[in-house]
Structure formats: structure tokens, C-alpha cells
Write a protein that holds these residues in place. Sequence first.
Motif, short mmCIF file in Angstrom:
data_model
loop_
_atom_site.label_atom_id
_atom_site.label_comp_id
_atom_site.label_asym_id
_atom_site.label_seq_id
_atom_site.Cartn_x
_atom_site.Cartn_y
_atom_site.Cartn_z
N SER A 33 -18.32 16.94 15.92
CA SER A 33 -17.08 15.16 15.31
C SER A 33 -16.38 16.10 14.69
CB SER A 33 -18.45 14.41 14.78
OG SER A 33 -18.06 13.46 14.66
N ALA A 34 -15.48 14.93 14.61
CA ALA A 34 -14.10 14.74 13.40
C ALA A 34 -14.29 13.93 12.47
CB ALA A 34 -13.21 15.08 14.22
N PHE A 35 -13.67 13.55 11.28
CA PHE A 35 -13.75 12.68 10.85
C PHE A 35 -12.40 12.53 9.66
CE2 PHE A 35 -14.34 10.68 6.43
CZ PHE A 35 -14.72 9.38 6.70
N PHE A 36 -11.56 11.39 10.17
CA PHE A 36 -10.91 10.98 9.53
C PHE A 36 -10.60 10.21 8.25
CE2 PHE A 36 -9.34 12.87 13.38
CZ PHE A 36 -8.99 13.92 13.34
N CYS B 199 -8.14 3.44 5.40
CA CYS B 199 -8.70 3.76 7.50
C CYS B 199 -9.32 5.19 6.97
CB CYS B 199 -7.13 3.73 7.55
SG CYS B 199 -5.88 2.22 7.28
N ILE B 200 -10.94 4.86 7.94
CA ILE B 200 -11.30 5.76 8.77
C ILE B 200 -11.91 5.36 9.85
CG2 ILE B 200 -12.10 6.06 5.74
CD1 ILE B 200 -15.10 4.74 7.85
N ALA B 201 -11.67 6.81 10.41
CA ALA B 201 -12.18 7.00 11.74
C ALA B 201 -13.31 8.17 12.08
CB ALA B 201 -11.00 7.20 12.65
N ARG B 202 -13.98 7.58 13.15
CA ARG B 202 -14.82 8.87 13.32
C ARG B 202 -14.91 9.69 14.89
NH1 ARG B 202 -18.81 13.13 11.15
NH2 ARG B 202 -19.24 12.10 9.81
N ILE B 203 -14.99 10.30 15.40
CA ILE B 203 -14.08 11.46 16.87
C ILE B 203 -16.14 11.22 18.10
CG2 ILE B 203 -13.14 12.03 18.08
CD1 ILE B 203 -11.80 11.05 16.40
N GLU B 204 -16.03 10.62 18.34
CA GLU B 204 -16.48 10.61 19.34
C GLU B 204 -18.14 10.38 19.34
OE1 GLU B 204 -16.26 11.46 22.99
OE2 GLU B 204 -14.26 11.10 22.80
N THR B 205 -18.97 11.28 18.19
CA THR B 205 -20.21 10.87 18.05
C THR B 205 -20.46 10.41 16.56
OG1 THR B 205 -20.75 13.40 16.78
CG2 THR B 205 -20.27 12.80 19.32
N LEU B 206 -21.46 10.17 15.86
CA LEU B 206 -21.80 9.72 15.03
C LEU B 206 -20.93 9.16 14.03
CD1 LEU B 206 -21.98 13.50 13.55
CD2 LEU B 206 -24.04 12.28 14.06
N GLY B 207 -21.01 7.88 14.33
CA GLY B 207 -20.22 6.57 14.23
C GLY B 207 -20.95 6.25 13.01
N THR B 208 -20.10 5.70 11.54
CA THR B 208 -20.84 5.04 10.32
C THR B 208 -21.12 4.66 10.31
OG1 THR B 208 -19.44 6.72 9.47
CG2 THR B 208 -19.47 5.43 8.10
N HIS B 209 -22.59 3.74 9.65
CA HIS B 209 -23.40 2.48 9.92
C HIS B 209 -22.17 1.88 8.23
CE1 HIS B 209 -25.69 4.21 12.85
NE2 HIS B 209 -26.28 4.67 10.89
N TYR B 210 -22.28 0.84 8.16
CA TYR B 210 -21.76 -0.41 6.81
C TYR B 210 -22.62 -1.08 6.77
CZ TYR B 210 -19.51 -2.99 10.25
OH TYR B 210 -19.30 -4.61 10.75
N LEU B 211 -22.49 -1.39 5.09
CA LEU B 211 -23.14 -2.80 4.64
C LEU B 211 -22.31 -3.67 5.00
CD1 LEU B 211 -25.81 -2.80 2.94
CD2 LEU B 211 -24.45 -3.06 0.92
N ALA C 198 0.92 -1.20 -0.19
CA ALA C 198 0.13 -0.32 0.41
C ALA C 198 0.75 0.73 0.01
CB ALA C 198 -1.00 -0.56 0.93
N ARG C 199 0.01 2.26 -0.82
CA ARG C 199 1.08 3.77 -1.03
C ARG C 199 -0.24 4.13 -1.08
NH1 ARG C 199 4.43 0.20 0.09
NH2 ARG C 199 6.52 0.17 -1.16
N TYR C 200 -0.07 5.63 -0.24
CA TYR C 200 -0.91 6.68 -0.13
C TYR C 200 -1.25 7.27 -1.44
CZ TYR C 200 -3.12 11.01 1.31
OH TYR C 200 -4.13 11.89 1.38
N ARG C 201 -2.65 7.08 -1.57
CA ARG C 201 -2.93 8.01 -2.72
C ARG C 201 -3.95 8.90 -2.27
NH1 ARG C 201 -4.54 6.38 -7.36
NH2 ARG C 201 -5.03 3.99 -7.33
N LYS C 202 -4.56 9.01 -1.46
CA LYS C 202 -5.79 10.55 -1.41
C LYS C 202 -6.64 10.44 0.01
CE LYS C 202 -9.68 9.23 -3.36
NZ LYS C 202 -10.39 9.32 -4.73
N GLY C 203 -6.50 11.06 0.69
CA GLY C 203 -7.01 11.47 2.17
C GLY C 203 -8.23 12.66 2.17
N HIS C 204 -8.10 12.74 3.45
CA HIS C 204 -9.03 14.10 3.77
C HIS C 204 -9.39 14.17 4.94
CE1 HIS C 204 -12.69 12.60 3.01
NE2 HIS C 204 -13.47 12.94 4.36
N HIS C 205 -9.54 14.98 6.17
CA HIS C 205 -10.63 14.88 7.71
C HIS C 205 -11.51 16.55 7.57
CE1 HIS C 205 -6.42 18.17 7.80
NE2 HIS C 205 -7.40 18.50 8.44
N SER C 206 -12.47 15.99 7.99
CA SER C 206 -13.64 17.08 8.47
C SER C 206 -13.70 16.77 9.84
CB SER C 206 -14.67 16.82 7.17
OG SER C 206 -14.95 16.28 6.72
N TYR C 207 -14.14 17.70 10.50
CA TYR C 207 -14.64 18.76 11.45
C TYR C 207 -15.12 19.56 11.85
CZ TYR C 207 -10.97 22.03 10.91
OH TYR C 207 -10.45 23.27 10.91
#
Length: 254
Positions: free
Chosen positions: A244-247, A153-165, A116-125
Motif C-alpha cells: 500500500s501507500a499512505f499520504f 488530509c490523509i489518503a491510503r492507496i488500494e489496501t489497508l483503509g484506516t479506521h477512525y472513531l 490553512a498553511r502547510y505545517r508538516k507531512g509524510h508518505h509511506s509505501y
Amino acid sequence: MTSLQQAWAALKPRLKILEPLPFSSGHWSLLERLRNNFNDREAHTHLPMPIARFREAASKAIYEHAKQFDDVTTVAVDDSWRVEKFSGGAPDTMANHARLYNDDVDEMMGVLVPAARYRKGHHSYGKFTAPQPHGLHSDHSAEDPAAAGEPICIARIETLGTHYLAGDYRAYDPETQSMLKALRYWIAVPEGEPENVLDELLKRETLKTIPVNHVMLMVAGNGSEKSQVTQHIAARPPDGGSHSAFFQRQYKLT
């Protein structure tokens, strides 16, 4: 202890804000398969899986900083971001948290998926107030149409956990497929309105929820016969919104 297990055990002292999780024998077997060949569709049906948790002090600091903002800021992480944030002067607080997260996740992926080599990413808060979620979706690699499944790889901080199928998407019956259409396009279907469909699929555990303050290994990319790209949908914020924050950090395979 396998070489992968030894490398994972040696990671902890090198990480700044994350703690690698212990794995069951079943998860070790899954990780060995993904390490040898990430595009293993059957293995993908067992993802996402948590691979690390944020240290308590780090998650608290990130959350407290996010609470200072009543709007959501989303920042793409690329070369210009590094130059802007870290070339002279003190970086802003969230940029520093993001850099530590990015560096730690890179360390972990170097062990779990060496190709694996880094392609792209973002964070929101900030304060998330959207009345309806971004529909059920996956993270593509539009810049590389030939890409199949890729680690993300994703992460959500403290609130608003993501739902997945969950599970094997090909195995869903026609009723479930129709319900998923409601979430994908946020439209009514014979089975009901999208809000009710979301609640029902969570009740059935067709949709599961990613735990907050954890790093989750998922599958991004454009999909292929050899991959199952993870489909997910953000949790709906309560009335009045939620801070919240999201990475997110996505990788290409070399």
C-alpha cells in the motif's frame, strides 16, 4: 451557488492526480462552518469526510510502484526533501507522486480552509506487515503546544483503509471508553483482548473505515475545548502483509 461552491467547481482543471468530490447540502453547510471557523467542535464530530478521490491512473501507478518494495519506506516532507528530490536530476517515482498529491491538496485546502498553511507531512509505501497496529491515536502538533484543532488530509492507496472513531467522543459510555483504552495501548481490558475489541467496535460502527483511494479531511492538533481531534488506527494487514501507500499532509492555521 455560493462562492465556496463556485470555487470548488473551478478546482478540477487545476488538479493533477485528484478529483474533487461533489458534496451534499449537509456537507456544504459543514464545510461553510469549518471555512469560517475551523475550531468548531460540533462540526468536528462529523469528520472525517472524503473531499477527493485519486484518478484511477494515479492510484494504479502509485500502487504498482509500492508493490516493488518488501519493506516500508517512510519519508518526511520538508524543505530538505524538496531540495534533495527536486534540485537537479529526475526525482524518484514516489517523490513525484507525493509532490502531485501535496500540490493538489494545497489547492483544495486553499478553497476549503483559506487560513490553512502547510505545517508538516509524510508518505509511506511498501509492504506493510506489522503484526499489530499503531494504537488508536491522533496527530499532534508537538512543535506548537498552543495549536488547537488543525486541518489534516490523509489518503491510503488500494489496501489497508484506516479506521477512525466516529461521533462525539464525550458521549461514549464507560464500557466504550474502556474498550477504546484497549486500542489506545493495545492491552487487554475487562471487555476483551484488543483484537476482539477492534472487531466489536467495527461491528458497532463506533469505528468506521476510511475508503481507500480517497483524500479525507480530518482534525489534527493538540485539542482544546473548541476542537475534537480525530482519533484513528491503521487497519491490520493480513498474514504475509499487504502492499500500500499512505499520504499525510497537516496544516497550521494563520
